[in-house]
Design an enzyme around this catalytic site. Structure first.
Site, PDB file in Angstrom:
ATOM      1  N   ASN A 197      -9.316 -29.422   8.291  1.00  0.00           N
ATOM      2  CA  ASN A 197      -9.410 -29.864   6.899  1.00  0.00           C
ATOM      3  C   ASN A 197     -10.026 -31.253   6.865  1.00  0.00           C
ATOM      4  OD1 ASN A 197      -8.828 -29.858   4.062  1.00  0.00           O
ATOM      5  ND2 ASN A 197      -7.100 -31.216   4.458  1.00  0.00           N
TER       6      ASN A 197
ATOM      7  N   HIS B  21      -9.671 -34.734   4.545  1.00  0.00           N
ATOM      8  CA  HIS B  21      -8.811 -35.337   3.532  1.00  0.00           C
ATOM      9  C   HIS B  21      -9.413 -36.678   3.124  1.00  0.00           C
ATOM     10  CE1 HIS B  21      -5.125 -36.073   1.334  1.00  0.00           C
ATOM     11  NE2 HIS B  21      -5.167 -37.311   1.805  1.00  0.00           N
TER      12      HIS B  21
ATOM     13  N   SER C 249     -10.677 -38.445   6.593  1.00  0.00           N
ATOM     14  CA  SER C 249     -10.174 -38.016   7.902  1.00  0.00           C
ATOM     15  C   SER C 249     -10.384 -36.514   8.067  1.00  0.00           C
ATOM     16  CB  SER C 249      -8.662 -38.265   8.002  1.00  0.00           C
ATOM     17  OG  SER C 249      -8.303 -39.575   7.628  1.00  0.00           O
TER      18      SER C 249
ATOM     19  N   ASP D 239      -1.158 -32.493   5.397  1.00  0.00           N
ATOM     20  CA  ASP D 239      -1.981 -33.665   5.725  1.00  0.00           C
ATOM     21  C   ASP D 239      -1.420 -34.460   6.903  1.00  0.00           C
ATOM     22  OD1 ASP D 239      -3.652 -33.003   3.589  1.00  0.00           O
ATOM     23  OD2 ASP D 239      -2.510 -34.223   2.182  1.00  0.00           O
TER      24      ASP D 239
HETATM   25  C1  GRF Z   1     -13.573 -33.504  -0.876  1.00  0.00           C
HETATM   26  O1  GRF Z   1     -13.519 -34.752  -1.492  1.00  0.00           O
HETATM   27  C2  GRF Z   1     -12.523 -33.380   0.183  1.00  0.00           C
HETATM   28  O2  GRF Z   1     -12.129 -34.597   0.721  1.00  0.00           O
HETATM   29  C3  GRF Z   1     -11.368 -32.755  -0.530  1.00  0.00           C
HETATM   30  O3  GRF Z   1     -11.941 -31.922  -1.511  1.00  0.00           O
HETATM   31  C4  GRF Z   1     -13.235 -32.386  -1.839  1.00  0.00           C
HETATM   32  C5  GRF Z   1     -14.175 -31.234  -1.718  1.00  0.00           C
HETATM   33  O4  GRF Z   1     -15.450 -31.526  -2.219  1.00  0.00           O
HETATM   34  N1  GRF Z   1     -10.523 -32.081   0.418  1.00  0.00           N
HETATM   35  P1  GRF Z   1     -16.619 -30.460  -2.084  1.00  0.00           P
HETATM   36  O5  GRF Z   1     -16.154 -29.180  -2.770  1.00  0.00           O
HETATM   37  O6  GRF Z   1     -16.906 -30.248  -0.626  1.00  0.00           O
HETATM   38  O7  GRF Z   1     -17.781 -31.074  -2.814  1.00  0.00           O
END
Ligand code: GRF
Length: 226
Positions: free
Chosen positions: A114, A116, A143, A152
């Protein structure tokens, strides 16, 4: 004798929205920098713009709405069935806005990652940019981590930091962080695809050793050389 070239790593990407991180994978793969085969993009929302991006890149997109399922466990079971049809070596959460059940996470342990939008362990959970501004931190970031049942909290793979400016709003800060997301997420996936990074005994291993310190990228780092 030279080593046989590695097969591209089969991956499935889960999204709920814009899919800008998905786009970074598509672009990295098109540039020949990412040895992955994106087998499918799965969204829980039919209106996710990321599905358009997948279509434009010729990647199969699938929608599995969470509506109509009795509970989290039954949705997650159905989701795992759809994912496993593609036999991925890696499942990438890229803005997939659902909490995943312990059974789902355990099924993919070590091959589920993931991104974050904070420098974990700071600001777990939602609204990270707002909370970073409220806390008046001077450095914020993002991260990439392996996913474990605790939210997380999985072993970190790589982080990127950005400065926080006095006149920042959650939107300006989010944009600055996202630029770095699009650098470090493909970087982490490349390391996994090359077999340099894995999760073992609850820790991140890199180049055959447990990682002592998480690599931290700044705006000036040339990630292509890492
Ligand atoms: C990102 O900001 C990521 O950190 C979070 O969700 C958002 C996804 O953005 N987990 P995208 O759909 O890849 O534009």
């Amino acid at each position: 004798m030279s080593e046989a070239p590695r097969q591209p790593l089969p991956v499935v990407v889960l999204i709920s929205g814009s899919g800008s991180n998905l786009q970074a994978f598509i672009d990295g793969q098109a540039r020949g920098e990412l040895p992955i085969d994106i087998r499918a993009v799965i969204s829980n929302r039919a209106d996710a713009y990321g599905l358009e991006r997948a279509r434009a890149a010729g990647i199969p997109g699938e929608v599995l709405s969470h509506r109509g399922f009795d509970d989290r466990a039954s949705y997650d079971r159905a989701l795992a069935e759809v994912i496993d049809r593609h036999e991925p070596g890696l499942v990438i959460l890229a803005g997939f806005m659902r909490i995943l059940s312990d059974a789902f996470v355990t099924h993919y342990l070590g091959r589920l990652i993931n991104i974050h939008p904070s420098l974990l362990p700071d600001f777990r959970g939602l609204h990270t940019h707002e909370r970073a501004l409220e806390s008046a931190v001077q450095v914020h970031g993002c991260s990439v981590h392996f996913v474990i049942p605790e939210l997380d909290a999985g072993p970190l793979i790589v982080q990127a930091e950005v400065p926080v400016w006095p006149d920042d709003t959650p939107e300006t800060l989010a944009r600055r962080v996202q630029i770095q997301e699009h650098r470090i997420y493909p970087l982490a996936v490349r390391w996994l695809a090359e077999g340099r990074v894995c999760m073992r005994e609850g820790r991140t291993w890199m180049d055959g050793r447990p990682l002592e310190q998480t690599p931290r990228i700044t705006a000036d780092t040339r990630v292509e050389t890492l």
